[in-house]
Design a protein around this motif. Sequence first.
Motif, PDB file in Angstrom:
ATOM      1  N   ASP A 169       0.827  -1.215   0.000  1.00 46.93           N
ATOM      2  CA  ASP A 169       0.000   0.000   0.000  1.00 46.93           C
ATOM      3  C   ASP A 169       0.860   1.263   0.000  1.00 46.93           C
ATOM      4  O   ASP A 169       0.569   2.217  -0.731  1.00 46.93           O
ATOM      5  N   LEU A 170       1.913   1.264   0.804  1.00 43.58           N
ATOM      6  CA  LEU A 170       2.776   2.436   0.883  1.00 43.58           C
ATOM      7  C   LEU A 170       3.474   2.683  -0.457  1.00 43.58           C
ATOM      8  O   LEU A 170       3.454   3.799  -0.985  1.00 43.58           O
ATOM      9  N   ILE A 171       4.050   1.643  -1.028  1.00 37.61           N
ATOM     10  CA  ILE A 171       4.756   1.772  -2.305  1.00 37.61           C
ATOM     11  C   ILE A 171       3.792   2.115  -3.435  1.00 37.61           C
ATOM     12  O   ILE A 171       4.101   2.944  -4.296  1.00 37.61           O
ATOM     13  N   ARG A 172       2.598   1.525  -3.424  1.00 38.43           N
ATOM     14  CA  ARG A 172       1.604   1.814  -4.465  1.00 38.43           C
ATOM     15  C   ARG A 172       1.247   3.301  -4.480  1.00 38.43           C
ATOM     16  O   ARG A 172       1.097   3.908  -5.546  1.00 38.43           O
ATOM     17  N   GLY A 173       1.129   3.906  -3.318  1.00 41.16           N
ATOM     18  CA  GLY A 173       0.817   5.341  -3.250  1.00 41.16           C
ATOM     19  C   GLY A 173       1.863   6.189  -3.957  1.00 41.16           C
ATOM     20  O   GLY A 173       1.531   7.121  -4.694  1.00 41.16           O
ATOM     21  N   TYR A 174       3.124   5.850  -3.764  1.00 35.87           N
ATOM     22  CA  TYR A 174       4.198   6.567  -4.450  1.00 35.87           C
ATOM     23  C   TYR A 174       4.201   6.242  -5.946  1.00 35.87           C
ATOM     24  O   TYR A 174       4.424   7.117  -6.781  1.00 35.87           O
ATOM     25  N   ALA A 175       3.969   4.979  -6.283  1.00 36.35           N
ATOM     26  CA  ALA A 175       3.969   4.565  -7.692  1.00 36.35           C
ATOM     27  C   ALA A 175       2.861   5.277  -8.470  1.00 36.35           C
ATOM     28  O   ALA A 175       3.059   5.674  -9.619  1.00 36.35           O
ATOM     29  N   GLU A 176       1.705   5.443  -7.848  1.00 34.91           N
ATOM     30  CA  GLU A 176       0.592   6.132  -8.513  1.00 34.91           C
ATOM     31  C   GLU A 176       0.919   7.590  -8.802  1.00 34.91           C
ATOM     32  O   GLU A 176       0.356   8.184  -9.713  1.00 34.91           O
ATOM     33  N   GLN A 177       1.846   8.165  -8.035  1.00 34.08           N
ATOM     34  CA  GLN A 177       2.296   9.538  -8.284  1.00 34.08           C
ATOM     35  C   GLN A 177       3.441   9.584  -9.304  1.00 34.08           C
ATOM     36  O   GLN A 177       3.905  10.668  -9.662  1.00 34.08           O
ATOM     37  N   GLY A 178       3.917   8.415  -9.723  1.00 31.38           N
ATOM     38  CA  GLY A 178       4.994   8.347 -10.702  1.00 31.38           C
ATOM     39  C   GLY A 178       6.367   8.614 -10.129  1.00 31.38           C
ATOM     40  O   GLY A 178       7.299   8.925 -10.870  1.00 31.38           O
ATOM     41  N   ILE A 179       6.511   8.474  -8.805  1.00 26.43           N
ATOM     42  CA  ILE A 179       7.809   8.778  -8.194  1.00 26.43           C
ATOM     43  C   ILE A 179       8.491   7.550  -7.599  1.00 26.43           C
ATOM     44  O   ILE A 179       9.539   7.670  -6.977  1.00 26.43           O
ATOM     45  N   MET A 180       7.908   6.383  -7.816  1.00 28.03           N
ATOM     46  CA  MET A 180       8.519   5.139  -7.360  1.00 28.03           C
ATOM     47  C   MET A 180       8.015   4.029  -8.266  1.00 28.03           C
ATOM     48  O   MET A 180       6.867   4.077  -8.724  1.00 28.03           O
ATOM     49  N   LEU A 181       8.865   3.050  -8.521  1.00 30.02           N
ATOM     50  CA  LEU A 181       8.422   1.915  -9.320  1.00 30.02           C
ATOM     51  C   LEU A 181       7.466   1.056  -8.506  1.00 30.02           C
ATOM     52  O   LEU A 181       7.692   0.833  -7.314  1.00 30.02           O
ATOM     53  N   PRO A 182       6.402   0.584  -9.133  1.00 32.65           N
ATOM     54  CA  PRO A 182       5.465  -0.292  -8.400  1.00 32.65           C
ATOM     55  C   PRO A 182       6.124  -1.633  -8.098  1.00 32.65           C
ATOM     56  O   PRO A 182       7.052  -2.057  -8.800  1.00 32.65           O
ATOM     57  N   ARG A 183       5.674  -2.272  -7.062  1.00 37.68           N
ATOM     58  CA  ARG A 183       6.147  -3.611  -6.688  1.00 37.68           C
ATOM     59  C   ARG A 183       4.913  -4.461  -6.404  1.00 37.68           C
ATOM     60  O   ARG A 183       4.030  -4.045  -5.661  1.00 37.68           O
ATOM     61  N   SER A 184       4.867  -5.633  -6.991  1.00 38.12           N
ATOM     62  CA  SER A 184       3.743  -6.543  -6.709  1.00 38.12           C
ATOM     63  C   SER A 184       3.947  -7.161  -5.331  1.00 38.12           C
ATOM     64  O   SER A 184       5.062  -7.177  -4.799  1.00 38.12           O
TER      65      SER A 184
END
Length: 155
Positions: A20-35
């Motif tokens: 959830d934490l990483i997804r929030g950053y990924a949705e902003q385009g500032i971190m790669l998503p991780r499954s």
Amino acid sequence: MNMTITCRKALPEDVDALYDLIRGYAEQGIMLPRSKEALLRHLDSFIVAEEAGKLIGCGSLFRLGSDLVEIRSLGMAEGYKGRGLGTLIVDALIAEARKLNVPKVMALTYAVSFFVKNGFQVVDKEIFPEKVWTDCVNCSKQDRCDEIAVVKILS
């Protein structure tokens, strides 16, 4: 910052909160998503910060070679930015790199001033072919990467 914040190695029960934490950053385009599957596979590389049993931050180390690791997935929950939590996590990751006897720690980041404040130097990202060929070749921003490379040499 509250002194009840602790950093520790991630555990399997942290995966949902990490995701959830990483997804929030990924949705902003500032971190790669991780499954969730990838998080489980690489769980041993993650350090998490928690307060009162709640996961409030994370970061991981990814080995790019015998002498180089990358800080990845560095983030924190809303309300914790600017309170020293990022430095706490980076310090824990650097301690982990020292345990592994890895002399160089790098990151690709938008938060250049944060890393410089924590002893990193801005460098040309092309000096890290290990990173370019591991991740950058598959990144959607490959031809227009706007992240800045930083490195810290451990003594």
